[in-house]
Design an enzyme around this catalytic site. Structure first.
Site, short mmCIF file in Angstrom:
data_model
loop_
_atom_site.label_atom_id
_atom_site.label_comp_id
_atom_site.label_asym_id
_atom_site.label_seq_id
_atom_site.Cartn_x
_atom_site.Cartn_y
_atom_site.Cartn_z
N SER A 126 43.13 39.35 35.31
CA SER A 126 42.21 40.09 36.17
C SER A 126 41.00 40.57 35.39
CB SER A 126 42.96 41.31 36.75
OG SER A 126 42.05 42.22 37.34
N TYR A 151 48.83 49.05 35.38
CA TYR A 151 48.65 47.69 35.95
C TYR A 151 47.70 46.89 35.04
CZ TYR A 151 46.35 43.99 38.51
OH TYR A 151 45.79 42.77 38.84
N LYS A 155 48.24 43.43 32.27
CA LYS A 155 47.47 42.18 32.21
C LYS A 155 46.99 41.93 30.78
CE LYS A 155 47.82 41.02 36.50
NZ LYS A 155 48.69 39.90 36.88
C1 WQD Z 1 36.89 47.41 45.82
C2 WQD Z 1 35.77 48.42 46.07
C3 WQD Z 1 36.43 50.73 45.90
C4 WQD Z 1 39.06 50.72 49.40
C5 WQD Z 1 41.61 46.12 42.33
C6 WQD Z 1 42.27 45.82 41.01
C7 WQD Z 1 42.08 44.37 40.66
C8 WQD Z 1 42.63 43.55 41.77
C9 WQD Z 1 41.83 43.85 43.03
C10 WQD Z 1 44.90 42.86 41.94
C11 WQD Z 1 35.81 49.60 45.09
C12 WQD Z 1 35.98 50.38 47.32
C13 WQD Z 1 38.19 50.32 48.39
C14 WQD Z 1 38.63 51.65 50.38
C15 WQD Z 1 36.49 51.74 49.30
N1 WQD Z 1 44.00 43.82 41.98
N2 WQD Z 1 36.93 50.82 48.35
N3 WQD Z 1 37.34 52.12 50.29
O1 WQD Z 1 39.67 48.35 42.77
O2 WQD Z 1 37.87 46.53 42.64
O3 WQD Z 1 40.23 45.95 42.18
O4 WQD Z 1 42.05 45.24 43.33
O5 WQD Z 1 44.75 41.72 41.63
O6 WQD Z 1 42.79 44.10 39.48
O7 WQD Z 1 41.67 46.59 40.01
O8 WQD Z 1 39.54 46.50 44.49
O9 WQD Z 1 39.51 46.44 46.95
O10 WQD Z 1 40.58 48.45 45.79
O11 WQD Z 1 38.11 48.17 45.75
O12 WQD Z 1 35.32 52.19 49.24
O13 WQD Z 1 39.36 52.05 51.32
O14 WQD Z 1 35.93 48.98 47.36
O15 WQD Z 1 35.92 52.00 45.52
O16 WQD Z 1 34.47 49.95 44.79
P1 WQD Z 1 39.25 46.94 42.97
P2 WQD Z 1 39.51 47.40 45.80
#
Ligand code: WQD
Length: 343
Positions: A126, A151, A155
């Site tokens: 990741s 997590y 990785k």
């Molecule tokens: C994306 C953006 C949030 C939810 C994580 C892991 C990564 C992978 C993917 C597994 C961010 C914003 C989110 C919400 C929001 N995991 N957000 N409201 O955190 O970039 O990555 O998931 O493979 O390893 O780190 O993904 O989709 O949680 O967030 O504003 O209800 O959306 O702040 O900027 P993230 P995400």
């Protein structure tokens, strides 16, 4: 054709990769403990490809289970390892579960590969390993930053384990794929992202809000140092991502590279903010997403997107889906789930 073992193959990225492997002619066997997925995914895969993948329900942290699997399938020549717990937030509260599940799974696989004549393992890593990058877009040469969650640490440690085992002379290769943010669903809407409970990731929460399951999408902060203040990510279509795995496994099994270990960033190269993504979804589907700005989420990276040039040039792979099409695929999947009465 060499058989491919797909651990975690009923999960989101795993299931899409099984479809692409089958369509490329590879026989597949899936092992999955169904802790974060369900058997219906196998039916969805079969509806798409017409081939029902072999499936073993089992826990990859159990050596007996895995040893029996290799004995039952002596034609396994490649492995794609998706089997892992993957919720950043949950890992903060359950570190032992994350270290035990993610690391013991990998250690068991690496232990069994040599004696069973397996030629290589593709590892699902990741962009989390980069932490908050010093600059964007991020290449594979960017420094690995101290993980901000168990997590993310699993990785990083997994990449180090693979490197140490192969440098110690293990008779197999590895391709490590660092994903950015996988989103969307298969265009058939037969498989897609199906999180248990309240979604942690943005897109499932967004589509559940659009369909009315959730009242309002909370945007975690608009006071970041970005053009519209919301976080920036590289949202990559899950089918584009799955296709990269087929190329990687073929590259390994056909010995196309002298390198024993190769690492690739899998992203589109485009950074998109949360607010921009909401707009793309609304324009692409004509469906409004009620949302409000709230405080930042602890641990969020401000901005991270890929420089995918190395994967483009060396793997001959490129993400080709438009974000609008990807958002439409996510919406079609959400509609299918309602049609099926799943949610
Ligand atoms: C994306 C953006 C949030 C939810 C994580 C892991 C990564 C992978 C993917 C597994 C961010 C914003 C989110 C919400 C929001 N995991 N957000 N409201 O955190 O970039 O990555 O998931 O493979 O390893 O780190 O993904 O989709 O949680 O967030 O504003 O209800 O959306 O702040 O900027 P993230 P995400």
């Amino acid at each position: 054709m060499d058989r491919i073992l797909v651990t975690g193959g009923t999960g989101y990225i795993g299931s899409h990769t099984v479809v692409e492997l089958q369509q490329a002619g590879y026989p597949v066997v899936i092992i999955d403990d169904l802790s974060n997925s369900n058997r219906e995914v196998i039916d969805g895969i079969e509806r798409i490809t017409g081939i029902r993948p072999d499936f073993v329900e089992g826990d990859c942290t159990d050596m007996q289970t895995l040893s029996k699997l290799f004995a039952d399938y002596p034609d396994i020549k490649g492995i794609i390892n998706f089997a892992a717990s993957k919720a950043v937030g949950e890992s903060m509260h359950k570190p032992i579960l994350y270290y035990r599940n993610n690391l013991n799974t990998l250690l068991n696989l690496l232990d069994l590969m040599g004696p069973n004549g397996v030629k290589g393992i593709v590892f699902s890593s990741s962009c989390t390993v980069y932490g908050e990058p010093d600059e964007n877009p991020v290449t594979e040469k960017a420094p690995i930053k101290k993980a901000t969650s168990p997590y993310g640490n699993t990785k990083q440690i997994s990449e180090e384990i693979i490197t140490d085992v192969i440098n110690a002379g293990a008779p197999f290769k590895s391709v490590i794929l660092r994903y950015f943010n996988p989103v969307g669903a298969h265009p058939s809407a037969e498989i897609g992202e199906l999180p248990n409970g309240v979604p942690q990731n943005l897109i499932p929460y967004l589509t559940q809000t659009a369909i009315g399951i959730r009242q309002e999408l909370s945007v975690f902060g608009n006071d970041y140092d970005t053009p519209d203040g919301s976080c920036i990510r590289d949202y990559i279509n899950v089918v584009d991502l799955a296709k990269a795995h087929v190329i990687a496994v073929k590259r390994m099994l056909e010995n196309k590279s002298d390198a024993k270990i190769e690492i690739f960033n899998l992203g589109t190269g485009n950074g998109v903010s949360v607010l921009e993504l909401i707009n793309v979804f609304e324009e692409a589907t004509g469906v409004k997403v009620p949302h409000k700005i709230v405080g930042r989420r602890a641990g969020d990276i401000e901005k991270v997107w890929a420089n995918p040039t190395y994967a483009n040039e060396v793997l001959g792979w490129k993400a080709t889906s438009t974000l609008a099409d990807t958002m439409r695929s996510a919406w079609a999947w959400q509609l299918k789930l309602r049609e099926r009465g799943v949610m």
